[in-house]
Design an enzyme around this catalytic site. Structure first.
Site, PDB file in Angstrom:
ATOM      1  N   ASP A  57      22.374   6.280  38.315  1.00  9.72           N
ATOM      2  CA  ASP A  57      23.178   5.311  37.123  1.00  9.72           C
ATOM      3  C   ASP A  57      23.558   6.167  35.790  1.00  9.72           C
ATOM      4  O   ASP A  57      23.975   6.305  34.695  1.00  9.72           O
ATOM      5  CB  ASP A  57      21.891   4.642  35.839  1.00  9.72           C
ATOM      6  CG  ASP A  57      21.000   5.494  35.595  1.00  9.72           C
ATOM      7  OD1 ASP A  57      20.364   6.964  36.744  1.00  9.72           O
ATOM      8  OD2 ASP A  57      19.704   5.296  35.080  1.00  9.72           O
ATOM      9  N   CYS A  72      20.701  10.379  36.994  1.00 16.56           N
ATOM     10  CA  CYS A  72      19.875  10.636  38.631  1.00 16.56           C
ATOM     11  C   CYS A  72      18.941  12.436  38.076  1.00 16.56           C
ATOM     12  O   CYS A  72      18.210  12.348  37.813  1.00 16.56           O
ATOM     13  CB  CYS A  72      20.225  10.565  39.308  1.00 16.56           C
ATOM     14  SG  CYS A  72      21.626  11.276  39.284  1.00 16.56           S
ATOM     15  N   HIS A 108      24.611  13.200  43.746  1.00 20.76           N
ATOM     16  CA  HIS A 108      23.568  12.021  43.764  1.00 20.76           C
ATOM     17  C   HIS A 108      22.281  12.979  43.421  1.00 20.76           C
ATOM     18  O   HIS A 108      21.737  13.324  44.765  1.00 20.76           O
ATOM     19  CB  HIS A 108      23.104  10.750  44.178  1.00 20.76           C
ATOM     20  CG  HIS A 108      22.325  10.387  44.379  1.00 20.76           C
ATOM     21  ND1 HIS A 108      22.029   9.622  42.313  1.00 20.76           N
ATOM     22  CD2 HIS A 108      20.963  10.032  44.032  1.00 20.76           C
ATOM     23  CE1 HIS A 108      21.108   8.800  42.642  1.00 20.76           C
ATOM     24  NE2 HIS A 108      20.299   8.815  43.598  1.00 20.76           N
TER      25      HIS A 108
END
Length: 299
Positions: free
Chosen positions: A158, A161, A283
């Site tokens: 989002d 992370c 990520h």
């Protein structure tokens, strides 16, 4: 009369499929409206999610039609594996008493069906390819982490992370005074960068001019770190090692581990950096103790 109004099972399934497609298109439109056009990273993720949703729905419809009418599959297999094509074949079978369509119309219908099949296969191939890359990355990471008796702990994607992964790591430590929320981590990171601008400004350049950030641009950058879901990277990790007085180790699948803050002697905070976790290219996940460590018993 009620049974006639309801229609045959094929007609009921066709209506159900049309409704599900309409609902999916509404959901897709809502997803598109929710993401700014200039947010290329999130829009790329959205495109992949849409392709996956459409592929899943197509597969679901195919399976339902096969269960209802197994013979339909053999009649349309050479033309298309798309749900729309299966529906066309079912409707043609029930309308044999109507006048035949012209050869030209048949050619147009066949061409349109083949184009839909081609587009569907492209979308499915893209999804499968991404899943394949993610799968391979996950296997490599799992092997590297298992050597330390660790495994990945998933963190939501989002924009927060990296901070959420660090928050999770601090929570696992249960060390008094070190548990911080994402909001506090962002605030402390921005504060440290403002107070030590000389350590960070040389690494920040205007993408349009190539010049080092001005004072105003740097303040805007720090403000985004503090108040938005701006992604974090090595600059923010460097700031956080100073804020927390802890080293941070970042484990990657196909690259050497990155260690930041090695001047601190405590056990490091461990993060996993994934290139293909959500098709975004960036990520961070956290780690936790391996719940089912492999090869713990003598064979």
């Amino acid at each position: 009369m009620e049974e006639e109004a309801a229609g045959t099972p094929e007609e009921q399934l066709t209506r159900q499929h049309r409704k599900e497609k309409k609902d999916l298109q509404a959901k897709i439109q809502s997803m598109k409206n929710a993401i700014p056009k200039n947010d290329k990273k999130r829009r790329k993720q959205m495109t992949e999610e849409i392709a996956k949703l459409e592929a899943d729905l197509s597969q679901k419809h195919e399976e339902e039609i096969k269960q209802l009418k197994p013979t339909v599959e053999t009649k349309v297999d050479g033309l298309s594996n798309g749900v729309e094509d299966l529906k066309i074949e079912a409707e043609e079978k029930q309308e044999v008493t109507q006048p035949r369509v012209t050869k030209a119309q048949k050619r147009r219908d066949k061409k349109a069906a083949q184009e839909k099949e081609r587009e569907s296969r492209i979308a499915e191939a893209e999804v499968q390819n991404l899943q394949g890359v993610r799968h391979q990355e996950g296997l490599v990471l799992a092997q590297k982490l298992a050597q330390q008796q660790l495994q990945i702990k998933e963190i939501s994607s989002d924009g927060h992370c990296m901070y959420r992964a660090i928050e999770d790591q601090l929570t696992q430590r249960s060390q008094p005074g070190l548990v911080m929320s994402v909001k506090e981590l962002r605030s402390r990171t921005a504060e440290h960068m403002r107070n030590h601008a000389d350590d960070f400004l040389p690494f920040l350049t205007n993408p349009n001019t190539g010049d080092m950030y001005t004072t105003d641009e740097f303040e805007k950058y720090c403000s985004e770190v503090e108040h938005t879901a701006a992604w974090g990277g090595q600059l923010e990790l460097r700031a956080l090692t100073q804020v927390l007085q802890l080293p941070i180790e970042v484990i990657q699948a196909n690259s050497s581990n990155i260690k930041i803050g090695e001047e601190f002697s405590s056990d490091p905070i461990t993060l996993v950096y994934m290139h293909h976790a959500y098709g975004l290219g960036e990520h961070y996940n956290s780690v936790e103790r391996l719940k089912d460590p492999a090869n713990t018993e003598d064979s």
